[in-house]
Design a protein around this motif. Structure first.
Motif, PDB file in Angstrom:
ATOM      1  N   GLN A 205     -31.939 -30.504  36.342  1.00  0.00           N
ATOM      2  CA  GLN A 205     -32.779 -30.923  35.219  1.00  0.00           C
ATOM      3  C   GLN A 205     -32.098 -32.012  34.392  1.00  0.00           C
ATOM      4  O   GLN A 205     -32.747 -32.948  33.923  1.00  0.00           O
ATOM      5  N   ILE A 206     -30.784 -31.887  34.225  1.00  0.00           N
ATOM      6  CA  ILE A 206     -30.052 -32.898  33.462  1.00  0.00           C
ATOM      7  C   ILE A 206     -30.090 -34.240  34.186  1.00  0.00           C
ATOM      8  O   ILE A 206     -30.351 -35.289  33.585  1.00  0.00           O
ATOM      9  N   LEU A 207     -29.852 -34.218  35.498  1.00  0.00           N
ATOM     10  CA  LEU A 207     -29.844 -35.460  36.272  1.00  0.00           C
ATOM     11  C   LEU A 207     -31.217 -36.121  36.283  1.00  0.00           C
ATOM     12  O   LEU A 207     -31.328 -37.353  36.264  1.00  0.00           O
ATOM     13  N   GLU A 208     -32.257 -35.298  36.310  1.00  0.00           N
ATOM     14  CA  GLU A 208     -33.612 -35.855  36.288  1.00  0.00           C
ATOM     15  C   GLU A 208     -33.905 -36.525  34.947  1.00  0.00           C
ATOM     16  O   GLU A 208     -34.576 -37.561  34.882  1.00  0.00           O
ATOM     17  N   HIS A 209     -33.380 -35.938  33.881  1.00  0.00           N
ATOM     18  CA  HIS A 209     -33.646 -36.446  32.537  1.00  0.00           C
ATOM     19  C   HIS A 209     -32.747 -37.634  32.187  1.00  0.00           C
ATOM     20  O   HIS A 209     -33.123 -38.477  31.366  1.00  0.00           O
ATOM     21  N   TYR A 210     -31.561 -37.698  32.806  1.00  0.00           N
ATOM     22  CA  TYR A 210     -30.600 -38.764  32.498  1.00  0.00           C
ATOM     23  C   TYR A 210     -30.232 -39.514  33.785  1.00  0.00           C
ATOM     24  O   TYR A 210     -29.205 -39.224  34.416  1.00  0.00           O
ATOM     25  N   PRO A 211     -31.045 -40.466  34.194  1.00  0.00           N
ATOM     26  CA  PRO A 211     -30.770 -41.216  35.431  1.00  0.00           C
ATOM     27  C   PRO A 211     -29.486 -42.034  35.371  1.00  0.00           C
ATOM     28  O   PRO A 211     -28.992 -42.492  36.407  1.00  0.00           O
ATOM     29  N   SER A 212     -28.917 -42.205  34.168  1.00  0.00           N
ATOM     30  CA  SER A 212     -27.671 -42.966  34.043  1.00  0.00           C
ATOM     31  C   SER A 212     -26.483 -42.202  34.620  1.00  0.00           C
ATOM     32  O   SER A 212     -25.436 -42.797  34.915  1.00  0.00           O
ATOM     33  N   ILE A 213     -26.611 -40.888  34.791  1.00  0.00           N
ATOM     34  CA  ILE A 213     -25.533 -40.095  35.385  1.00  0.00           C
ATOM     35  C   ILE A 213     -25.523 -40.353  36.887  1.00  0.00           C
ATOM     36  O   ILE A 213     -26.509 -40.104  37.583  1.00  0.00           O
ATOM     37  N   GLU A 214     -24.405 -40.845  37.380  1.00  0.00           N
ATOM     38  CA  GLU A 214     -24.328 -41.264  38.780  1.00  0.00           C
ATOM     39  C   GLU A 214     -23.992 -40.118  39.725  1.00  0.00           C
ATOM     40  O   GLU A 214     -24.413 -40.117  40.883  1.00  0.00           O
ATOM     41  N   HIS A 215     -23.209 -39.153  39.238  1.00  0.00           N
ATOM     42  CA  HIS A 215     -22.761 -38.076  40.119  1.00  0.00           C
ATOM     43  C   HIS A 215     -22.918 -36.724  39.420  1.00  0.00           C
ATOM     44  O   HIS A 215     -22.549 -36.577  38.251  1.00  0.00           O
ATOM     45  N   GLY A 216     -23.444 -35.765  40.142  1.00  0.00           N
ATOM     46  CA  GLY A 216     -23.546 -34.402  39.646  1.00  0.00           C
ATOM     47  C   GLY A 216     -22.897 -33.451  40.635  1.00  0.00           C
ATOM     48  O   GLY A 216     -23.186 -33.505  41.834  1.00  0.00           O
ATOM     49  N   ILE A 217     -22.001 -32.602  40.149  1.00  0.00           N
ATOM     50  CA  ILE A 217     -21.243 -31.696  41.021  1.00  0.00           C
ATOM     51  C   ILE A 217     -21.398 -30.267  40.509  1.00  0.00           C
ATOM     52  O   ILE A 217     -21.231 -30.003  39.315  1.00  0.00           O
ATOM     53  N   VAL A 218     -21.718 -29.351  41.418  1.00  0.00           N
ATOM     54  CA  VAL A 218     -21.805 -27.933  41.081  1.00  0.00           C
ATOM     55  C   VAL A 218     -20.630 -27.207  41.717  1.00  0.00           C
ATOM     56  O   VAL A 218     -20.388 -27.330  42.921  1.00  0.00           O
ATOM     57  N   LEU A 219     -19.889 -26.460  40.902  1.00  0.00           N
ATOM     58  CA  LEU A 219     -18.804 -25.619  41.403  1.00  0.00           C
ATOM     59  C   LEU A 219     -19.171 -24.162  41.161  1.00  0.00           C
ATOM     60  O   LEU A 219     -19.472 -23.766  40.041  1.00  0.00           O
ATOM     61  N   ASP A 220     -19.171 -23.378  42.226  1.00  0.00           N
ATOM     62  CA  ASP A 220     -19.467 -21.956  42.088  1.00  0.00           C
ATOM     63  C   ASP A 220     -18.814 -21.225  43.248  1.00  0.00           C
ATOM     64  O   ASP A 220     -18.554 -21.804  44.307  1.00  0.00           O
ATOM     65  N   LEU A 221     -18.544 -19.944  43.048  1.00  0.00           N
ATOM     66  CA  LEU A 221     -17.913 -19.135  44.093  1.00  0.00           C
ATOM     67  C   LEU A 221     -18.949 -18.666  45.096  1.00  0.00           C
ATOM     68  O   LEU A 221     -20.093 -18.448  44.750  1.00  0.00           O
TER      69      LEU A 221
END
Length: 221
Positions: A205-221
């Motif tokens: 949702q954040i990446l969709e709202h802020y196209p200026s963000i070039e990279h999104g990374i999810v860290l989870d176990l």
């Protein structure tokens, strides 16, 4: 007795406590509806015809209690999950009911099965002993032989519940994500890392709202 769509929070006197009890019964009915995946059986019902209990059950009549399923459907009608068509015997899904179908993007079914399921219910039932300082640990720890939630879900025999939990957390993210992206300024970042981000619903949702963000990374176990 028909259930009334009145929150016990808005009532006073004896009616308040009757309402708590009635709503608990509705919760059990809706949980059963979700656990048995009845929505997937109803989703293709014609809106002007609906389906009867026998049509929902199909050829598996020996594995179903038709009378009890009918009672469940009537309670779900009171809850706005299904609605009756033409008579008291035919049912269709409401828009809310469609959210309980498998694979619905809201993950509503996962949230329902986790929040009203046996693990959370059993943990909540430990509250009186916790308040009286009887025993140690949280409600979850007390019903999982000393394991915390994530230790319990990581066990191989809990894979199904772990998947439900992940879906439930995605539902929470979807529900609260709109407020997050509208009230927090992420525009100054080019890379965003969501630690413990589960399925990545928040980050998406954040990446969709802020196209200026070039990279999104999810860290989870």
């Amino acid at each position: 007795m028909a259930f009334k769509r009145i929150s016990p929070l808005t009532l006073d006197g004896l009616s308040k406590y009757f309402s708590f009890g009635y709503h608990r019964l509705i919760e059990h009915a809706v949980y059963t509806f979700g656990e048995l995946n009845v929505a997937d059986r109803l989703v293709n019902a014609k809106s002007d015809q609906g389906m009867t209990v026998q049509e929902i059950i199909g050829d598996n009549s020996l594995n179903w209690n038709a009378d009890m399923l009918y009672r469940i459907l009537r309670s779900c009608a009171d809850a706005g999950i299904v609605e009756k068509v033409n008579d008291d015997k035919h049912f269709v899904l409401t828009q809310s009911g469609r959210m309980l179908t498998s694979g619905h993007p809201s993950h509503a079914r996962d949230f329902l099965l986790y929040a009203l399921g046996p693990l959370v219910t059993s943990a909540a039932n430990q509250l009186p002993d916790i308040v009286r300082n009887q025993g140690t640990g949280s409600g979850i720890v007390r019903v999982t032989n000393g394991l915390n939630l994530y230790q319990f879900l990581s066990q191989p025999n809990q894979k199904h519940l772990s998947d439900i939990f992940s879906g439930a957390m995605a539902a929470v993210s979807i529900s609260s994500g709109k407020s997050l992206v509208e009230n927090v300024d992420f525009d100054r970042f080019t890379t965003l890392i969501d630690i413990g981000g589960g399925s990545g619903a928040y980050l998406a949702q954040i990446l969709e709202h802020y196209p200026s963000i070039e990279h999104g990374i999810v860290l989870d176990l």
